[in-house]
Scaffold this active site. Structure first.
Site, mmCIF file in Angstrom:
data_model
loop_
_atom_site.group_PDB
_atom_site.id
_atom_site.type_symbol
_atom_site.label_atom_id
_atom_site.label_comp_id
_atom_site.label_asym_id
_atom_site.label_seq_id
_atom_site.Cartn_x
_atom_site.Cartn_y
_atom_site.Cartn_z
ATOM 1 N N SER A 121 12.545 17.200 -20.247
ATOM 2 C CA SER A 121 12.088 17.661 -20.595
ATOM 3 C C SER A 121 12.466 19.008 -21.501
ATOM 4 C CB SER A 121 11.840 18.315 -19.096
ATOM 5 O OG SER A 121 10.834 19.844 -18.942
ATOM 6 N N HIS B 254 0.764 -1.548 0.246
ATOM 7 C CA HIS B 254 0.010 0.020 0.077
ATOM 8 C C HIS B 254 1.099 1.538 -0.098
ATOM 9 C CE1 HIS B 254 -3.589 -2.794 0.483
ATOM 10 N NE2 HIS B 254 -2.731 -3.400 1.419
#
Length: 463
Positions: free
Chosen positions: A283, A155
């Protein structure tokens, strides 16, 4: 028209496919396989005395892309509106009178499905080659890091430690199962088909009788290196669905691997990094970015491949067949193979060049946000050994963990201040229990056993 996206695009094609797989799924290779199927039929019919041998030789001499350019077939298609009739008409123009003995008995589906199966066979072997290479690299790196302690997470949260080799070995086991599925499925789809209009070989029986018709089908399949079915396969689209579903499941596994690699590369985690070339950019505006884009792209390829599997699974046809299958099969099957090959190639590159920060893995075992609570299970088991009450130990440590979070206090320090716990454990015992580098269970052993099993299995298969 050139540069049709994505597979024919110079800019995008290497994001969606590999060069090897693109070569397999060219139009030229599709026609070449049709020619191979027709050649096998012609040879077998000549050998069985169904058609004249002299005419068969003329037919076979003309069954080549040099003699039958795709452009000729395309010209015929403008008038006929039928891909196989266009192929036959274009061939008759090249071959001449001997073409009267060509394509004698088969239906369109015999040629299309058998030709498609030959392309799939070539693709299948390449996918298996890539899977075996990924399995080998995963095993190699698993042994390299079999003792490298890393926090196991559930989780998105710290659970208990394992080893990084254990994680990679589990991936290797998953790939091994995909290899097994791929090989096991061959007995259901790796078939030729020569059964005529509605599958009962009516025309062939009229030409040469029942026994010779059966022998003809067997000879053709043998010449093509395919299995001979016991009954017609025209309606059996489930075999194609199984192949594409297996590819989708493989891509789903690769996508999950990619997700984990991208999570490990988060700035706050930084336990691994994908290989990154010096001239590579992530980027157009942020010069600092080093994004795990290959891993992310694998997840995208997995999503598309799953949708293609659903499309093939959804083929339903009344009676023996209709045209529903053609658009789906000739879109979904090539695309699935191409995207799976790219996902595998990217994962091979990522795993083989993966930068592993063992120091960061060690540091993250004691991450300040966790406050030592990843040792709670170990403490619970140790308490059970002392007091013999597992449920009480679990409840107490659950409560202590909650209070340590509320007070933002390390669990060990909280326990040291607790009168009840200090009677059960000495400071020295607690120090050992909170040393998570010694709490990895059988991770290293399982890693070794799995890797040894897979390597011995591959050694046997190569003999």
């Amino acid at each position: 028209m050139r540069g049709l996206i994505p597979f024919d695009s110079l800019l995008l094609r290497d994001m969606f496919s590999t060069e090897t797989m693109r070569r397999i799924w060219t139009e030229e290779n599709m026609i070449r396989n049709w020619l191979d199927v027709e050649k096998a039929i012609t040879e077998a019919q000549a050998e069985l005395g169904i058609i004249p041998k002299d005419d068969a030789k003329v037919i076979i001499d003309n069954l080549s892309l040099d003699k039958l350019p795709i452009e000729n077939i395309h010209k015929q298609a403008k008038n006929t509106g039928h891909i196989m009739v266009s192929f036959l008409k274009a061939f008759r123009q090249v071959c001449g009178p001997s073409a009267e003995h060509f394509h004698l008995g088969p239906t369109t589906q015999d040629i299309l499905d058998t030709g498609l199966t030959l392309q799939m066979k070539e693709s299948h072997e390449y996918i298996k080659h890539l899977m075996l290479e990924l399995e080998r690299i995963l095993c190699q790196r698993a042994m390299e890091f079999k003792d490298t302690v890393v926090m196991g997470r559930t989780h998105h949260q710290h659970a208990v430690p394992v080893t990084f080799g254990f994680v990679l070995a589990s991936w290797a086991g998953e790939i091994a199962d995909h290899i097994e599925r791929a090989e096991e499925s061959e007995k259901r789809w790796l078939f030729g088909n020569l059964s005529g209009a509605a599958g009962a070989q009516n025309a062939f029986v009229e030409l040469c009788g029942i026994e010779t018709a059966a022998k003809l089908a067997d000879m053709v399949c043998n010449k093509l290196g395919l299995n001979t079915p016991l009954i017609d396969l025209h309606t059996r689209t489930d075999r194609f669905a199984e192949v594409v579903t297996n590819l989708a499941e493989l891509c789903s596994s690769l996508g999950e691997f990619g997700l984990n690699i991208s999570v490990w590369q988060m700035s706050e985690v930084m336990e691994t990094e994908e290989p990154y070339d010096k001239g590579q950019y992530s980027s157009s505006t942020m010069p600092n970015k080093v994004n795990p884009e290959p891993s992310e792209q694998i997840q995208g390829l997995a999503a598309v491949t799953r949708s293609l599997a659903l499309a093939v699974q959804g083929i339903n046809m009344p009676g023996n067949r209709d045209a529903t299958r053609i658009t789906i099969k000739y879109a979904a099957i090539p695309m699935s193979y191409m995207m799976t090959s790219k996902a595998l190639e990217s994962m091979i590159r990522n795993v083989s060049g993966l930068i592993v920060h063992e120091d960061k893995m060690l540091e993250n075992l004691a991450h300040p946000n966790v406050m030592g609570q990843a040792a709670a299970e170990r403490l619970m088991i140790a308490m059970y050994g002392k007091i013999g009450l597992k449920n009480e130990a679990h409840s107490l440590l659950h409560e202590y963990s909650r209070k340590s979070r509320e007070k933002k206090m390390h669990l060990k320090d909280f326990i040291l201040e607790d009168d009840y716990m200090s009677k059960i454990f000495s400071r020295e015992e607690l120090e050992k229990l909170f040393d998570l580098t010694t709490y990895t269970g059988t991770a290293a052993r399982q890693t070794e056993e799995l890797v040894n099993f897979l390597m011995s299995k591959r050694t046997v298969s190569r003999k």
